[in-house]
Design a protein around this motif. Structure first.
Motif, PDB file in Angstrom:
ATOM      1  N   VAL A  12       0.864  -1.177   0.000  1.00  0.00           N
ATOM      2  CA  VAL A  12       0.000   0.000   0.000  1.00  0.00           C
ATOM      3  C   VAL A  12       0.902   1.229   0.000  1.00  0.00           C
ATOM      4  O   VAL A  12       1.701   1.417   0.909  1.00  0.00           O
ATOM      5  CB  VAL A  12      -0.933   0.029   1.225  1.00  0.00           C
ATOM      6  CG1 VAL A  12      -1.805   1.287   1.195  1.00  0.00           C
ATOM      7  CG2 VAL A  12      -1.797  -1.222   1.273  1.00  0.00           C
ATOM      8  N   ARG A  46      -1.856  -1.136  -3.886  1.00  0.00           N
ATOM      9  CA  ARG A  46      -2.955  -0.226  -3.584  1.00  0.00           C
ATOM     10  C   ARG A  46      -2.383   1.157  -3.293  1.00  0.00           C
ATOM     11  O   ARG A  46      -1.274   1.276  -2.780  1.00  0.00           O
ATOM     12  CB  ARG A  46      -3.752  -0.715  -2.370  1.00  0.00           C
ATOM     13  CG  ARG A  46      -4.335  -2.122  -2.506  1.00  0.00           C
ATOM     14  CD  ARG A  46      -5.121  -2.491  -1.250  1.00  0.00           C
ATOM     15  NE  ARG A  46      -5.402  -3.903  -1.157  1.00  0.00           N
ATOM     16  CZ  ARG A  46      -6.473  -4.495  -1.668  1.00  0.00           C
ATOM     17  NH1 ARG A  46      -7.373  -3.778  -2.305  1.00  0.00           N
ATOM     18  NH2 ARG A  46      -6.652  -5.794  -1.530  1.00  0.00           N
ATOM     19  N   ALA A  48      -3.091   4.676  -1.201  1.00  0.00           N
ATOM     20  CA  ALA A  48      -3.862   5.189  -0.071  1.00  0.00           C
ATOM     21  C   ALA A  48      -4.326   6.619  -0.339  1.00  0.00           C
ATOM     22  O   ALA A  48      -4.466   7.416   0.581  1.00  0.00           O
ATOM     23  CB  ALA A  48      -3.024   5.128   1.205  1.00  0.00           C
ATOM     24  N   ASN A  82      -7.357   2.240  -1.942  1.00  0.00           N
ATOM     25  CA  ASN A  82      -7.540   0.808  -1.684  1.00  0.00           C
ATOM     26  C   ASN A  82      -7.915  -0.032  -2.899  1.00  0.00           C
ATOM     27  O   ASN A  82      -8.083  -1.240  -2.773  1.00  0.00           O
ATOM     28  CB  ASN A  82      -8.563   0.570  -0.573  1.00  0.00           C
ATOM     29  CG  ASN A  82      -8.119   1.190   0.735  1.00  0.00           C
ATOM     30  OD1 ASN A  82      -6.954   1.123   1.090  1.00  0.00           O
ATOM     31  ND2 ASN A  82      -9.040   1.839   1.435  1.00  0.00           N
ATOM     32  N   ASP A 199     -17.610  -1.440   2.380  1.00  0.00           N
ATOM     33  CA  ASP A 199     -16.190  -1.281   2.041  1.00  0.00           C
ATOM     34  C   ASP A 199     -15.303  -1.319   3.282  1.00  0.00           C
ATOM     35  O   ASP A 199     -14.178  -1.813   3.240  1.00  0.00           O
ATOM     36  CB  ASP A 199     -15.962   0.031   1.286  1.00  0.00           C
ATOM     37  CG  ASP A 199     -16.320  -0.065  -0.185  1.00  0.00           C
ATOM     38  OD1 ASP A 199     -16.379  -1.201  -0.699  1.00  0.00           O
ATOM     39  OD2 ASP A 199     -16.546   0.975  -0.811  1.00  0.00           O
ATOM     40  N   GLU A 245     -13.267  -8.717  -4.033  1.00  0.00           N
ATOM     41  CA  GLU A 245     -11.976  -8.826  -3.356  1.00  0.00           C
ATOM     42  C   GLU A 245     -11.347 -10.189  -3.612  1.00  0.00           C
ATOM     43  O   GLU A 245     -10.127 -10.299  -3.793  1.00  0.00           O
ATOM     44  CB  GLU A 245     -12.137  -8.590  -1.861  1.00  0.00           C
ATOM     45  CG  GLU A 245     -10.835  -8.295  -1.128  1.00  0.00           C
ATOM     46  CD  GLU A 245     -10.228  -6.971  -1.545  1.00  0.00           C
ATOM     47  OE1 GLU A 245      -9.002  -6.801  -1.346  1.00  0.00           O
ATOM     48  OE2 GLU A 245     -10.953  -6.088  -2.067  1.00  0.00           O
TER      49      GLU A 245
END
Length: 296
Positions: A12, A46, A48, A82, A199, A245
């Protein structure tokens, strides 16, 4: 395409550690040909933060979740925190990119930006096609924003907010035209809040009643509103998020089915296998094999 290996966490990237757009709350760059993409951007990751890119011209393909986007001339690309993103390879691109964090949207002067359709993105879209006039308007505003961004002073923040408000409002109008967003209302707001809670909690909460408690409404009332507004049962939205997901992880990682099941809050892999098969008509293993065969 690169994959995440077993036991390797999906990285991330915060805005402050982005190798290209490094900044605190807001950052902006001009792209004038080949960029020196760091290797970490060429594997699934991902972000942020929110990323907005006006591609004047260029080549290459990137993926947002499982959907590929080939760079088009005078197009606008956007993603939110995300989502799973990967670039296939470093390719030259000309245009402008800017990024901002949720904290930037929380600033008093910027609060209205977070309510715009382009930022909320209810249709999970990531590409706006611009005609010649739209592209010229967008490019002109980006030039103004870039000038303010590089000219620190007492009025910088207010000018950035003013220009960003005009740009993102304009693009939000195009968004609603291209993706046919219906009118909002009290019930529509409940549906948006329901999606937002899903989410946040889909890994540990799999029941409509749990989300109804979070939203301070009865499970029956929530189910009715969601059914009327979306045309689908409330439980289907939870299942859709879990499947999304699961597909991300099956496509972009080498995690075992047991690891994926555990990550998504399933008590055992066999139950996850049955759930995925019921929702997609494929077992997780069959989906992984078919999607890899198609795109690798």
């Amino acid at each position: 395409m690169n994959l995440i290996q077993n036991e390797q966490p999906i990285p991330v990237h915060s805005l402050s550690d982005d190798p290209i757009l490094a900044g605190e709350l807001f950052s902006m760059i001009r792209m004038e040909g080949t960029l020196s993409y760091q290797s970490e951007l060429l594997v699934p990751h991902r972000k942020a933060y929110y990323l907005m890119v006006f591609a004047k011209t260029g080549t290459g393909r990137h993926w947002v979740d499982m959907r590929p986007y080939t760079i088009r001339e005078s197009a606008f690309y956007f993603s939110g925190p995300n989502q799973l993103i990967v670039k296939e390879e470093a390719k030259p691109i000309w245009g402008t990119a800017f990024a901002f964090t949720a904290e930037f949207l929380a600033l008093q002067d910027n609060a209205s930006l977070g309510r715009l359709p382009l930022i909320r993105n209810p249709h999970n879209a990531h590409e706006l096609l611009l005609n010649e006039a739209d592209a010229a308007f967008t490019e002109d505003l980006l030039d103004k924003i870039y000038k303010e961004y590089n000219d620190p002073g007492e009025w910088q923040q207010r000018m950035l907010t003013a220009y960003l408000t005009v740009l993102l409002t304009y693009l939000s109008r195009l968004y609603t035209e291209q993706f046919e967003q219906d009118a909002t209302g009290t019930d529509k707001l409940v549906l948006k809040k329901y999606h937002a809670k899903i989410d946040e909690h889909f890994r540990e909460m799999h029941q409509v009643s749990e989300y109804a408690s979070l939203l301070n409404v009865s499970a029956g009332h929530l189910s009715e509103i969601v059914k009327v507004q979306s045309g689908r049962p409330a439980i289907a939205h939870i299942h859709e998020r879990l499947v999304m997901e699961a597909r991300r992880m099956l496509f972009h990682t080498e995690y075992s089915l047991k690891e994926i099941a555990y990550d998504l809050g399933f008590s055992d892999a066999s139950y996850f296998n049955r759930f995925f098969k019921r929702e997609t008509d494929l077992t997780p293993a069959e989906y992984r094999a078919s999607i890899r065969e198609m795109y690798h």
